[in-house]
Design an enzyme around this catalytic site. Sequence first.
Site, PDB file in Angstrom:
ATOM      1  N   ASP A  85     -22.471   7.730  19.401  1.00  0.00           N
ATOM      2  CA  ASP A  85     -23.233   8.871  18.901  1.00  0.00           C
ATOM      3  C   ASP A  85     -22.877  10.150  19.663  1.00  0.00           C
ATOM      4  O   ASP A  85     -22.986  10.209  20.875  1.00  0.00           O
ATOM      5  CB  ASP A  85     -24.733   8.555  19.053  1.00  0.00           C
TER       6      ASP A  85
ATOM      7  N   THR B 184     -26.839  12.136  12.723  1.00  0.00           N
ATOM      8  CA  THR B 184     -26.762  10.685  12.920  1.00  0.00           C
ATOM      9  C   THR B 184     -26.968   9.894  11.629  1.00  0.00           C
ATOM     10  O   THR B 184     -26.183   8.999  11.312  1.00  0.00           O
ATOM     11  CB  THR B 184     -27.793  10.243  13.971  1.00  0.00           C
TER      12      THR B 184
ATOM     13  N   ASP C 221     -25.778  10.486  22.683  1.00  0.00           N
ATOM     14  CA  ASP C 221     -26.320  11.601  21.905  1.00  0.00           C
ATOM     15  C   ASP C 221     -27.457  12.290  22.651  1.00  0.00           C
ATOM     16  O   ASP C 221     -27.487  13.522  22.764  1.00  0.00           O
ATOM     17  CB  ASP C 221     -26.809  11.089  20.556  1.00  0.00           C
TER      18      ASP C 221
ATOM     19  N   HIS D 120     -27.528  16.184  24.051  1.00  0.00           N
ATOM     20  CA  HIS D 120     -28.588  17.128  23.699  1.00  0.00           C
ATOM     21  C   HIS D 120     -29.279  17.688  24.935  1.00  0.00           C
ATOM     22  O   HIS D 120     -29.723  18.838  24.942  1.00  0.00           O
ATOM     23  CB  HIS D 120     -29.626  16.442  22.803  1.00  0.00           C
TER      24      HIS D 120
ATOM     25  N   HIS E   1     -20.746  12.225  14.645  1.00  0.00           N
ATOM     26  CA  HIS E   1     -20.594  13.677  14.658  1.00  0.00           C
ATOM     27  C   HIS E   1     -20.116  14.083  16.043  1.00  0.00           C
ATOM     28  O   HIS E   1     -20.111  13.263  16.967  1.00  0.00           O
ATOM     29  CB  HIS E   1     -21.920  14.394  14.340  1.00  0.00           C
TER      30      HIS E   1
END
Length: 544
Positions: free
Chosen positions: A32, A73, A305, A309, A353
């Site tokens: 991710d 996601t 992920d 972030h 992504h």
Amino acid sequence: MRLFFILCFLSLNVLYAQQEKKPKLVVGIVIDQMRAEYLYRFQDNYSEEGFKRLLKEGFNVKNTHYNYIPTATGPGHASIYTGTTPENHGIVNNDWYDRALKKMTYCAVDTTVTLVDSDKKQTHNFTIGNRSPRNLKTTTITDELKLFSNGRSKIIGISLKDRGAIFPAGHLADAAYWYNIENGNFVSSTYYTKQLPEWLIAFNNKHKADSLLNLTWNTFLPIDKYIKSGVDNATFEKVYEGREIPVLPYNLKKLRKDNGNFKLLAEVPYGNTLITQLAAEAIKKENLGQGKETDFLTISYSATDYLGHYFGIRSKEVEDTYVRMDREIALLLKTLDKEVGTNNYTLFLTADHGASDNPHFLKQSRLPGEFYSPKKIKEELNTYLSREFGESDYIAFIDKTQVYFNKMTTPKELIIKKAASFLKTIKGVKAVFTPNVPESSLYKNNIQNVINNSFYLENSGDILMHFHSGWMVERPYGTTHGTMYTSDTHVPLLWYGHNIPKGETVKKYVITQIAPTLSMLLNIPLPNTSNSSPIEELFKTIKK
């Protein structure tokens, strides 16, 4: 000479037989938020048994991209495994505005099913229990394998995130398991089963999440080796509750209580450790790759992920996360070699992504970048429309790319046209698209194809916005994703194992070509709305 021809004939027959023989297990790995460049930027600190093994012994599709917005996601996992884009599979974002219910809805929500947990006190938890693939409008490559084998192939999906387990596993999966942030267990829903298997109950009872949360997260290697990331104490990184600055090491035992307890594990590298442990247990206990039919294990690593972030793509925390991620891949490969056999499985590794640089970093580096506020845009747009058509609440919802309108007495098409014209004047907006009113789109070229791929009538907004490069939705720290720029669309794609040649290609491919490649490798039908073009370089042509 006769002996030469006999040997050539035998060699060709062996090669044909190898191509006809299917792998015992397919393993799909999604990391991710992994940018393609992470394979190379952090490579000096990788081992020889993880990413480097895949690069050296497998096939590298170096120029792989997403071809819709927003890159997120839910739609990412759906697109990989269906071989198509939101235009067909319907997963337009992680969340979208439900016009019928007049509220936000989650991509994997299903109110007809409930949580299945080994902790019976948790079964009332609707937050993570009402989950299934029912919102996915097309078949997946895993569905097609299940149908082709008449149910004999075993399909299992695992992830920290429910959507990362559910969409890859598909509608017909034997199981999908995800992480319960309330107690550290792996759970499922009644869509799949009424009770977790004994092996998973035993796994949960070992309280591995609890043990990992009592560790201290320090750099895996000496921090002076981490030269491909910025300073450790950057102003645009998250500061955990109980800390004053974002600097390694982090004593998780001290931090866990004030930072979500079991939730914290999904936000540090040890969350990926737990997924590798679960994958190894599933391979062994479910006897994956041991039957006559090809099985399929989907694995999604989610902690990468959350960390992106929180800390951004230039952080020491993210560099350490990928150094550790490399070791997780190495351990997974070692398990597959032992349990399934070195040439008995086919594996691919990609991402759902990428991610972009924080505008604070861009400005400090004298690069273009700014923040924008969807809330502020909503207020300005509603004020404008109220002046044009009379005081009212015109906008139901707006996120970083999409605008949804309430029902109005004024013709909706007229409102959309006026709104699109106004949005084009907002600072940072590069293009505005109105898929339901195509003649009013204010920007038309190859980007229009991306918008067509992104739009699903029932779930998408009335207007889709496209911002200039470097612009990001307001956030206090870290990074996000969602644009059609290469920072968000360019992801790794590595193939390895049974019938996979060594090599690489720089030809551009899109993420929806993974599923047809698997279809051709396995000689099974394409998913029903799939891209039909595989990655050609993976297939060797033999002249008869």
